[in-house]
Design a protein around this motif. Structure first.
Motif, PDB file in Angstrom:
ATOM      1  N   ALA A  89       0.850  -1.189   0.000  1.00 34.05           N
ATOM      2  CA  ALA A  89       0.000   0.000   0.000  1.00 34.05           C
ATOM      3  C   ALA A  89       0.884   1.237   0.000  1.00 34.05           C
ATOM      4  O   ALA A  89       2.050   1.187   0.418  1.00 34.05           O
ATOM      5  N   GLN A  90       0.304   2.351  -0.486  1.00 32.19           N
ATOM      6  CA  GLN A  90       1.032   3.608  -0.557  1.00 32.19           C
ATOM      7  C   GLN A  90       0.143   4.723  -0.027  1.00 32.19           C
ATOM      8  O   GLN A  90      -1.081   4.668  -0.148  1.00 32.19           O
ATOM      9  N   ALA A  91       0.778   5.730   0.558  1.00 30.61           N
ATOM     10  CA  ALA A  91       0.047   6.901   1.030  1.00 30.61           C
ATOM     11  C   ALA A  91       0.958   8.112   0.952  1.00 30.61           C
ATOM     12  O   ALA A  91       2.135   8.043   1.316  1.00 30.61           O
ATOM     13  N   VAL A  92       0.401   9.213   0.465  1.00 33.41           N
ATOM     14  CA  VAL A  92       1.096  10.503   0.455  1.00 33.41           C
ATOM     15  C   VAL A  92       0.241  11.450   1.284  1.00 33.41           C
ATOM     16  O   VAL A  92      -0.905  11.736   0.927  1.00 33.41           O
ATOM     17  N   VAL A  93       0.784  11.905   2.423  1.00 32.60           N
ATOM     18  CA  VAL A  93       0.015  12.689   3.391  1.00 32.60           C
ATOM     19  C   VAL A  93       0.638  14.073   3.524  1.00 32.60           C
ATOM     20  O   VAL A  93       1.858  14.203   3.680  1.00 32.60           O
ATOM     21  N   ASP A  94      -0.214  15.105   3.469  1.00 29.67           N
ATOM     22  CA  ASP A  94       0.236  16.481   3.679  1.00 29.67           C
ATOM     23  C   ASP A  94      -0.078  16.899   5.112  1.00 29.67           C
ATOM     24  O   ASP A  94      -1.222  16.767   5.580  1.00 29.67           O
ATOM     25  N   VAL A  95       0.942  17.405   5.816  1.00 25.58           N
ATOM     26  CA  VAL A  95       0.828  17.796   7.221  1.00 25.58           C
ATOM     27  C   VAL A  95       1.010  19.309   7.323  1.00 25.58           C
ATOM     28  O   VAL A  95       2.022  19.842   6.846  1.00 25.58           O
ATOM     29  N   THR A 165      -4.297  15.577   5.272  1.00 27.51           N
ATOM     30  CA  THR A 165      -4.972  15.248   4.016  1.00 27.51           C
ATOM     31  C   THR A 165      -4.123  14.318   3.163  1.00 27.51           C
ATOM     32  O   THR A 165      -2.889  14.353   3.198  1.00 27.51           O
ATOM     33  N   PHE A 166      -4.818  13.478   2.380  1.00 26.45           N
ATOM     34  CA  PHE A 166      -4.152  12.575   1.446  1.00 26.45           C
ATOM     35  C   PHE A 166      -3.939  13.285   0.108  1.00 26.45           C
ATOM     36  O   PHE A 166      -4.875  13.855  -0.470  1.00 26.45           O
ATOM     37  N   ALA A 167      -2.695  13.228  -0.386  1.00 21.52           N
ATOM     38  CA  ALA A 167      -2.394  13.713  -1.731  1.00 21.52           C
ATOM     39  C   ALA A 167      -2.298  12.558  -2.716  1.00 21.52           C
ATOM     40  O   ALA A 167      -2.254  12.775  -3.929  1.00 21.52           O
ATOM     41  N   GLY A 168      -2.258  11.330  -2.219  1.00 27.27           N
ATOM     42  CA  GLY A 168      -2.199  10.162  -3.080  1.00 27.27           C
ATOM     43  C   GLY A 168      -2.343   8.892  -2.272  1.00 27.27           C
ATOM     44  O   GLY A 168      -1.936   8.837  -1.110  1.00 27.27           O
ATOM     45  N   GLY A 187      -8.768   8.131  -0.217  1.00 24.95           N
ATOM     46  CA  GLY A 187      -8.310   8.338   1.156  1.00 24.95           C
ATOM     47  C   GLY A 187      -9.278   9.178   1.968  1.00 24.95           C
ATOM     48  O   GLY A 187      -9.910  10.102   1.445  1.00 24.95           O
ATOM     49  N   THR A 188      -9.411   8.839   3.249  1.00 31.08           N
ATOM     50  CA  THR A 188     -10.271   9.586   4.167  1.00 31.08           C
ATOM     51  C   THR A 188      -9.392  10.452   5.060  1.00 31.08           C
ATOM     52  O   THR A 188      -8.576   9.939   5.834  1.00 31.08           O
ATOM     53  N   ASN A 189      -9.533  11.768   4.949  1.00 36.29           N
ATOM     54  CA  ASN A 189      -8.699  12.689   5.709  1.00 36.29           C
ATOM     55  C   ASN A 189      -9.048  12.638   7.198  1.00 36.29           C
ATOM     56  O   ASN A 189     -10.103  12.138   7.597  1.00 36.29           O
ATOM     57  N   ALA A 190      -8.153  13.172   8.021  1.00 37.22           N
ATOM     58  CA  ALA A 190      -8.356  13.168   9.476  1.00 37.22           C
ATOM     59  C   ALA A 190      -8.340  14.596   9.999  1.00 37.22           C
ATOM     60  O   ALA A 190      -7.580  15.443   9.519  1.00 37.22           O
TER      61      ALA A 190
END
Length: 506
Positions: A89-95, A165-168, A187-190
């Motif tokens: 799995a892959q995730a790109v998260v913006d903080v 938020t998810f960017a990918g 993706g479900t943001n938090a």
């Protein structure tokens, strides 16, 4: 036909020839444009995913304060009914860096076989995959964690809500011949709320009041005087003789002659008489000097406790044996210096009680006088009376204690401090601890005679990964922390959550 075409070109003017050539080129380019367009559509479809596996963020808590450090977990869960197995799995998260600072990021087992992690400014990129040849992971509706990011709240962070938020995203489905389709959602943001730091509650101070020693008086025997012998005279009288008149024939008349009796003689006989001493016990007999002997006979009362507790993240509630460690908070004042607790052995001033418990319909466990669980070798179960109260031999009234509770596959959790025990079964010693559940994590290690080591670490995770997918009794006894009858990613995610969010009280 081609010859006729070129002959036709010769008859056209230069302007007409240019228009004809442009038309031919346009016809030749249409298939190429269509192919490129279709290829672009395929790429976009793969980037968006099929939307069958949701990827989301577990923040651990909905609120944090300035200076708090915490770890978020990135997990995937199946949202369709068909079977889906994945290899990565892959995730790109913006903080938002105005609110948070990024400390680190990592892939979580078993998706750390071929990891790629990158932190560039506010963007964190995680590519997490299984090792080549490793068994694929069967997804369920419960979250399967594949990555985590450690964050801290900036000291000057503004109060209010902030989004991660998810960017990918990508979830790669496995076991499809010649393909690696993406089955993820976008993706479900938090959302995290930053609040003021709570005001700390001061810890009560224990004041020791010296108690004077109790003096037991020594009884001094009272001397008894010797009895006094008083002689009692007894008079013995000699009987008085009776005068006898003997007539003399032809003689004169005789006057009786009285012969006096001899003077009586007094005979003294000594009869001993015991005179009791004045103002003393009639039965007190002097036996000389005695040593004083004091015997203190206690009332024989026990200390008792009753409680309710819960296990976090469980789907079933079998009978269990919980370990309750009770520690005397002032044991360190003893001389010689007290020994400290270890995981398996309580130190000076501490005692372990192994308590059988049963759960009610709500999942709350309470002590039980009967159990279906066999106590491990070398363990003696505590005495639980029919009303559920646990007897605590060896503990003293009016002392202060700290109580820690631990399950067979959970971390140790401190339930109460500064508890002053009272005798009998007061309501103040009947506790409801269901709001402070026992979290899974400290597993029994078969390489160490199935003992727990009183910490949650990578050893526990490796025990679960080695048994993933197993349903046999031995594997379940070690790694099935949710008690659902199978060791899977759900169990691993629960232990990872404990490892990253809960300190260990053992």
């Amino acid at each position: 036909m081609s010859k006729s075409f070129f002959q036709l070109l010769k008859t056209l003017t230069p302007k007409q020839k240019a228009g004809a050539l442009l038309g031919v080129l346009f016809l030749l380019l249409i298939p190429s444009v269509y192919i490129v367009q279709q290829g672009g559509n395929d790429i976009r479809n793969r980037a968006a995913g099929s939307g069958e596996v949701d990827i989301g963020i577990d923040t651990g808590s909905p609120t944090y304060s300035a200076g708090n450090q915490f770890t978020i977990q990135i997990a995937m869960r199946k949202i369709v009914s068909r079977t889906i197995v994945v290899s990565g799995a892959q995730a790109v998260v913006d903080v938002p860096l105005s609110v948070f600072s990024i400390s680190s990021a990592t892939c979580i087992a078993p998706f750390n076989g071929t990891p790629f992690v990158s932190i560039t400014g506010p963007r964190v990129t995680l590519f997490c995959a299984l090792s080549p040849g490793a068994p694929v992971v069967d997804l369920s509706s419960s979250p399967t964690i594949f990555g985590s990011i450690s964050l801290s709240v900036n000291p000057d962070a503004a109060l209010g809500t902030s989004q991660l938020t998810f960017a990918g995203t990508r979830a790669t489905e496995a076991n499809i011949q010649g393909q690696s389709p993406d089955v993820s959602t976008a993706g479900t943001n938090a959302t995290i709320t930053i609040v003021d730091a709570p005001v700390a509650t001061p810890t009560p101070t224990i004041t020791l009041t010296p108690v004077p020693p109790t003096v037991t008086p020594t009884r001094t025997p009272t001397p008894i005087p010797s009895p006094t012998r008083t002689p009692t005279p007894t008079a013995t009288w000699t009987p008085t003789p009776t005068a006898t008149l003997t007539p003399i024939p032809n003689g004169p008349s005789l006057t009786p002659t009285l012969t006096p009796s001899p003077t009586p003689t007094t005979v003294i006989s000594v009869i001993p008489t015991v005179t009791p001493p004045f103002n003393t016990d009639d039965y007190l007999i002097s036996i000389g000097t005695k040593d004083s002997l004091t015997i203190n006979i206690g009332a024989g009362e026990f200390m008792y406790i009753n409680f309710k507790t819960k296990l976090a993240h469980v789907e079933n509630t079998p009978d269990l044996i919980l370990r309750m460690r009770v520690k005397d908070e002032l044991a360190f004042t003893q001389n010689p210096p007290s020994t400290t607790d270890t995981c398996q052995t309580p130190g000076t001033g501490s005692r372990d009680f192994y308590i059988p418990v049963k759960a009610d319909e709500s999942g709350a466990y309470s002590p039980s006088s009967s159990t279906s669980v066999t106590a491990p070798s070398g363990i003696t179960l505590a005495t639980v009376e029919l009303d559920g109260w646990v007897r605590l031999p060896g503990l003293n009234k009016d002392k202060f204690y700290t109580i820690t509770l631990k399950g067979p596959k959970t971390r140790g959790t401190k339930m109460i401090e500064h508890l002053k025990l009272e005798g009998d079964k007061p309501a103040s010693q009947d506790f409801d601890w269901t709001g402070n559940p026992l979290f899974p994590g400290d597993l029994p290690d078969p390489n160490n005679t199935n003992r727990q080591d009183c910490t949650v670490n990578s050893i526990d995770l490796s025990l679960m990964v080695d048994r993933q997918g197993n349903t046999d009794g031995a594997a379940l006894d070690i790694a099935d922390v949710t008690y659902d009858g199978v060791v899977n990613g759900n169990d691993i995610s629960k232990v990872v959550n404990t490892l990253s969010t809960k300190p260990d009280d053992d």
